[in-house]
Design a protein around this motif. Structure first.
Motif, PDB file in Angstrom:
ATOM      1  N   GLY A   1     -15.250  -3.443 -38.239  1.00 16.12           N
ATOM      2  CA  GLY A   1     -14.327  -3.705 -37.143  1.00 16.12           C
ATOM      3  C   GLY A   1     -14.848  -3.332 -35.779  1.00 16.12           C
ATOM      4  O   GLY A   1     -14.144  -3.518 -34.791  1.00 16.12           O
ATOM      5  N   SER A   2     -16.068  -2.789 -35.669  1.00 16.66           N
ATOM      6  CA  SER A   2     -16.632  -2.385 -34.389  1.00 16.66           C
ATOM      7  C   SER A   2     -17.905  -3.177 -34.128  1.00 16.66           C
ATOM      8  O   SER A   2     -18.748  -3.335 -35.020  1.00 16.66           O
ATOM      9  CB  SER A   2     -16.934  -0.890 -34.365  1.00 16.66           C
ATOM     10  OG  SER A   2     -15.742  -0.142 -34.497  1.00 16.66           O
ATOM     11  N   TYR A   3     -18.025  -3.640 -32.878  1.00 17.71           N
ATOM     12  CA  TYR A   3     -19.142  -4.504 -32.522  1.00 17.71           C
ATOM     13  C   TYR A   3     -19.647  -4.137 -31.138  1.00 17.71           C
ATOM     14  O   TYR A   3     -18.975  -3.440 -30.367  1.00 17.71           O
ATOM     15  CB  TYR A   3     -18.714  -5.972 -32.571  1.00 17.71           C
ATOM     16  CG  TYR A   3     -18.118  -6.385 -33.898  1.00 17.71           C
ATOM     17  CD1 TYR A   3     -18.925  -6.836 -34.929  1.00 17.71           C
ATOM     18  CD2 TYR A   3     -16.750  -6.293 -34.113  1.00 17.71           C
ATOM     19  CE1 TYR A   3     -18.387  -7.194 -36.157  1.00 17.71           C
ATOM     20  CE2 TYR A   3     -16.196  -6.643 -35.333  1.00 17.71           C
ATOM     21  CZ  TYR A   3     -17.017  -7.092 -36.349  1.00 17.71           C
ATOM     22  OH  TYR A   3     -16.475  -7.436 -37.553  1.00 17.71           O
ATOM     23  N   LEU A   4     -20.839  -4.637 -30.809  1.00 23.69           N
ATOM     24  CA  LEU A   4     -21.482  -4.344 -29.535  1.00 23.69           C
ATOM     25  C   LEU A   4     -21.084  -5.375 -28.485  1.00 23.69           C
ATOM     26  O   LEU A   4     -20.953  -6.565 -28.788  1.00 23.69           O
ATOM     27  CB  LEU A   4     -23.002  -4.340 -29.690  1.00 23.69           C
ATOM     28  CG  LEU A   4     -23.621  -3.227 -30.529  1.00 23.69           C
ATOM     29  CD1 LEU A   4     -25.113  -3.449 -30.651  1.00 23.69           C
ATOM     30  CD2 LEU A   4     -23.331  -1.874 -29.934  1.00 23.69           C
ATOM     31  N   THR A   5     -20.916  -4.901 -27.263  1.00 15.85           N
ATOM     32  CA  THR A   5     -20.720  -5.820 -26.149  1.00 15.85           C
ATOM     33  C   THR A   5     -22.055  -6.481 -25.796  1.00 15.85           C
ATOM     34  O   THR A   5     -23.130  -5.975 -26.125  1.00 15.85           O
ATOM     35  CB  THR A   5     -20.180  -5.075 -24.923  1.00 15.85           C
ATOM     36  OG1 THR A   5     -21.093  -4.020 -24.570  1.00 15.85           O
ATOM     37  CG2 THR A   5     -18.815  -4.475 -25.205  1.00 15.85           C
ATOM     38  N   LYS A   6     -21.953  -7.641 -25.134  1.00 16.67           N
ATOM     39  CA  LYS A   6     -23.128  -8.382 -24.664  1.00 16.67           C
ATOM     40  C   LYS A   6     -24.079  -8.739 -25.811  1.00 16.67           C
ATOM     41  O   LYS A   6     -25.296  -8.817 -25.624  1.00 16.67           O
ATOM     42  CB  LYS A   6     -23.854  -7.587 -23.579  1.00 16.67           C
ATOM     43  CG  LYS A   6     -22.974  -7.233 -22.391  1.00 16.67           C
ATOM     44  CD  LYS A   6     -23.703  -6.382 -21.377  1.00 16.67           C
ATOM     45  CE  LYS A   6     -22.778  -5.999 -20.233  1.00 16.67           C
ATOM     46  NZ  LYS A   6     -23.449  -5.125 -19.238  1.00 16.67           N
ATOM     47  N   THR A   7     -23.515  -8.938 -26.995  1.00 20.66           N
ATOM     48  CA  THR A   7     -24.278  -9.356 -28.166  1.00 20.66           C
ATOM     49  C   THR A   7     -23.488 -10.464 -28.870  1.00 20.66           C
ATOM     50  O   THR A   7     -22.273 -10.339 -29.041  1.00 20.66           O
ATOM     51  CB  THR A   7     -24.520  -8.182 -29.128  1.00 20.66           C
ATOM     52  OG1 THR A   7     -25.155  -7.115 -28.411  1.00 20.66           O
ATOM     53  CG2 THR A   7     -25.400  -8.586 -30.288  1.00 20.66           C
ATOM     54  N   ILE A   8     -24.172 -11.506 -29.278  1.00 21.25           N
ATOM     55  CA  ILE A   8     -23.512 -12.681 -29.834  1.00 21.25           C
ATOM     56  C   ILE A   8     -22.770 -12.317 -31.126  1.00 21.25           C
ATOM     57  O   ILE A   8     -23.308 -11.654 -32.014  1.00 21.25           O
ATOM     58  CB  ILE A   8     -24.536 -13.794 -30.110  1.00 21.25           C
ATOM     59  CG1 ILE A   8     -25.150 -14.269 -28.789  1.00 21.25           C
ATOM     60  CG2 ILE A   8     -23.880 -14.968 -30.832  1.00 21.25           C
ATOM     61  CD1 ILE A   8     -24.151 -14.919 -27.862  1.00 21.25           C
ATOM     62  N   LEU A   9     -21.516 -12.799 -31.211  1.00 20.57           N
ATOM     63  CA  LEU A   9     -20.698 -12.665 -32.413  1.00 20.57           C
ATOM     64  C   LEU A   9     -20.588 -14.020 -33.105  1.00 20.57           C
ATOM     65  O   LEU A   9     -20.443 -15.052 -32.449  1.00 20.57           O
ATOM     66  CB  LEU A   9     -19.296 -12.160 -32.073  1.00 20.57           C
ATOM     67  CG  LEU A   9     -19.146 -10.712 -31.609  1.00 20.57           C
ATOM     68  CD1 LEU A   9     -17.732 -10.488 -31.114  1.00 20.57           C
ATOM     69  CD2 LEU A   9     -19.446  -9.767 -32.752  1.00 20.57           C
ATOM     70  N   ARG A  10     -20.613 -14.007 -34.411  1.00 16.39           N
ATOM     71  CA  ARG A  10     -20.390 -15.224 -35.209  1.00 16.39           C
ATOM     72  C   ARG A  10     -19.006 -15.117 -35.850  1.00 16.39           C
ATOM     73  O   ARG A  10     -18.763 -14.249 -36.692  1.00 16.39           O
ATOM     74  CB  ARG A  10     -21.459 -15.371 -36.281  1.00 16.39           C
ATOM     75  CG  ARG A  10     -21.354 -16.665 -37.084  1.00 16.39           C
ATOM     76  CD  ARG A  10     -22.464 -16.726 -38.125  1.00 16.39           C
ATOM     77  NE  ARG A  10     -22.500 -18.012 -38.807  1.00 16.39           N
ATOM     78  CZ  ARG A  10     -21.829 -18.280 -39.925  1.00 16.39           C
ATOM     79  NH1 ARG A  10     -21.070 -17.352 -40.480  1.00 16.39           N
ATOM     80  NH2 ARG A  10     -21.909 -19.478 -40.480  1.00 16.39           N
ATOM     81  N   VAL A  11     -18.103 -15.994 -35.439  1.00 21.84           N
ATOM     82  CA  VAL A  11     -16.732 -16.006 -35.944  1.00 21.84           C
ATOM     83  C   VAL A  11     -16.563 -17.264 -36.791  1.00 21.84           C
ATOM     84  O   VAL A  11     -16.789 -18.380 -36.304  1.00 21.84           O
ATOM     85  CB  VAL A  11     -15.707 -15.980 -34.795  1.00 21.84           C
ATOM     86  CG1 VAL A  11     -14.296 -15.821 -35.342  1.00 21.84           C
ATOM     87  CG2 VAL A  11     -16.023 -14.854 -33.816  1.00 21.84           C
ATOM     88  N   SER A  12     -16.174 -17.087 -38.051  1.00 24.40           N
ATOM     89  CA  SER A  12     -16.053 -18.224 -38.958  1.00 24.40           C
ATOM     90  C   SER A  12     -14.750 -18.132 -39.747  1.00 24.40           C
ATOM     91  O   SER A  12     -14.235 -17.035 -40.018  1.00 24.40           O
ATOM     92  CB  SER A  12     -17.244 -18.272 -39.923  1.00 24.40           C
ATOM     93  OG  SER A  12     -17.337 -17.070 -40.664  1.00 24.40           O
TER      94      SER A  12
END
Length: 434
Positions: free
Chosen positions: A148-159
């Motif tokens: 549930g935690s992710y980095l800013t300014k880094t591409i996320l893949r949402v599917s």
């Protein structure tokens, strides 16, 4: 004889009825039923439920060799049923025409005795919905140990992953409407999108899915069928810990309370752990007690009891990263203060300054006295400058004057002024003119 035979015959018949029940009674409590399903499902889609008879002690018991020894019984109303039996397992495929939560129960008895005590039984509740079934999956190239935690300014893949094990929607076309929670909206026909959050915070990704397909109607025609589904997931965007800034003294005395301020360059909440070591080495897991910090600053206090050289080993981590920092400090005994070593130097400098001031004042006083002696009028007594007695004047001339005059020429000049000119060797002759 007849009355005596009836009780014996009754016992024999009762034992004969119990013989088919012997395996079931022996197996009762030794096995359990495990149910698996590929539900939930939407209305009209097929769902498979499987019941398996297994040993209740994790496999130390061996199932009977006769695969037809037990029978499975299902209760599934009002679901439509297709049943398949295998060795020690049974599967049903059900279809729900209306939404709801439907209980499905199953039990196992001896094959030759339906009315006997069940060997094992189980129950599950199958949810059937009129909407699409699926979920959102968010991934990032950076491997993170915290979900549930992710980095800013880094591409996320949402599917979006559609749950359709029976291929009910194999002919359907889909439309996806995305809302990323930061004001960005997007409509695609692809279940996979890529997005980059540039700010820190907690966001909710929302997705609306519309599925359409053709289906035969009762009047031998075709109609357009449609199902929708709303999905959402929450994600937390944070920055990595770029470091720890330590503000505090590097020199302190024993039994003196020390305060060190830690400024964290990253996103809270944080877990902070610190420990004093003789050398600056990283902290191992479990080496110190962690403290929860809800801000980017934290004050650390400690009182040293023993002198020596120490190093604060500090570890901080948030939900996406961790970092280490060190702070060296030297502890002096309270009886030996560092200022004592500077006291001799300060004393020597003070004495030198005092000597220089003394010599300066002494030279100034001597110059003043010489000026006064040089200006003193030794001429015959007058009202302003009475002539001193002869003894005093001689003493002054003999003792003081040589020390007050800087050069022999000045001394001769003074002697000349005090004694007057020598009388001439001849006397002037008066002439008269007649």
């Amino acid at each position: 004889m007849a009355p005596a035979l009836w009780p014996r015959l009754g016992r024999i018949l009762w034992l004969a009825c119990l013989l088919p029940l012997a395996p079931a009674r022996a197996a009762a409590g030794l096995y359990e039923l495990r149910l698996t399903t590929d539900g939930p499902a939407t209305t009209g889609a097929e769902v498979t439920i499987t019941a398996s008879l297994v040993a209740s002690d994790n496999g130390s018991l061996v199932l009977p060799a006769d695969t037809h020894l037990y029978r499975f019984h299902w209760i599934h109303t009002p679901l439509l049923l297709t049943k398949t039996d295998e060795a020690f397992s049974s599967s049903i495929r059900v279809v729900g025409s209306v939404p709801g939560d439907f209980p499905v129960s199953v039990w196992v008895t001896a094959a030759d005795c339906w009315m006997c005590q069940p060997v094992s039984k189980s129950l599950l509740v199958l949810p059937i919905t009129e909407f699409l079934v699926g979920n959102l999956v968010i991934t990032q190239n950076t491997s993170l140990p915290w979900p549930g935690s992710y980095l800013t300014k880094t591409i996320l893949r949402v599917s979006f992953l559609l749950h359709d094990p029976s291929n009910f929607f194999k002919t359907a076309s889909f439309l996806y409407s995305w809302d990323f929670g930061d004001g960005t909206l997007l409509v695609t026909d692809d279940p996979v999108v890529y997005y980059n959050y540039s700010i820190v915070g907690t966001f909710t990704v929302k997705l609306k899915v519309v599925a359409e397909w053709e289906q035969a109607t009762l009047d031998a025609g075709k109609g357009i069928m449609q199902k929708t589904g709303d999905f959402s997931t929450s994600l937390k965007l944070q920055e990595t810990l770029r470091g720890i800034q330590v503000l505090g003294p590097t020199l302190i005395q024993t039994f003196q309370k020390m305060t060190v301020t830690l400024n964290f360059l990253g996103s809270p909440p944080l877990t902070v752990c610190w420990r004093l070591k003789p050398e600056c080495l990283p902290l191992e897991e479990g080496e110190c007690h962690p403290v929860s910090v809800a801000s980017t600053a934290y004050n650390l206090t400690h009182t040293f009891r023993d002198p020596g050289d120490y190093c604060f080993s500090i570890r901080a981590e948030n939900v996406i990263s961790k970092t280490h920092q060190y702070h060296r400090i030297q502890v002096w005994p309270s009886s030996i203060q560092p200022a004592v070593f500077a006291f001799p130097c300060a004393t020597l400098i003070t004495m030198m300054l005092a000597f220089i001031m003394y010599m300066t004042l002494r030279n100034a006083a001597q110059q003043k006295d010489m000026v006064e002696v040089a200006d003193f009028d030794f001429s015959p007594m007058s009202d302003k400058n009475p002539e001193p007695p002869a003894g005093v004047r001689c003493c002054c001339q003999m003792c003081c004057t040589p020390f007050l005059l800087e050069t022999p020429s000045e001394y001769l000049e003074v002697v000349r002024e005090n004694h007057g000119l020598l009388p001439p060797l001849y006397k002037s002759v008066k002439t008269y003119t007649v």
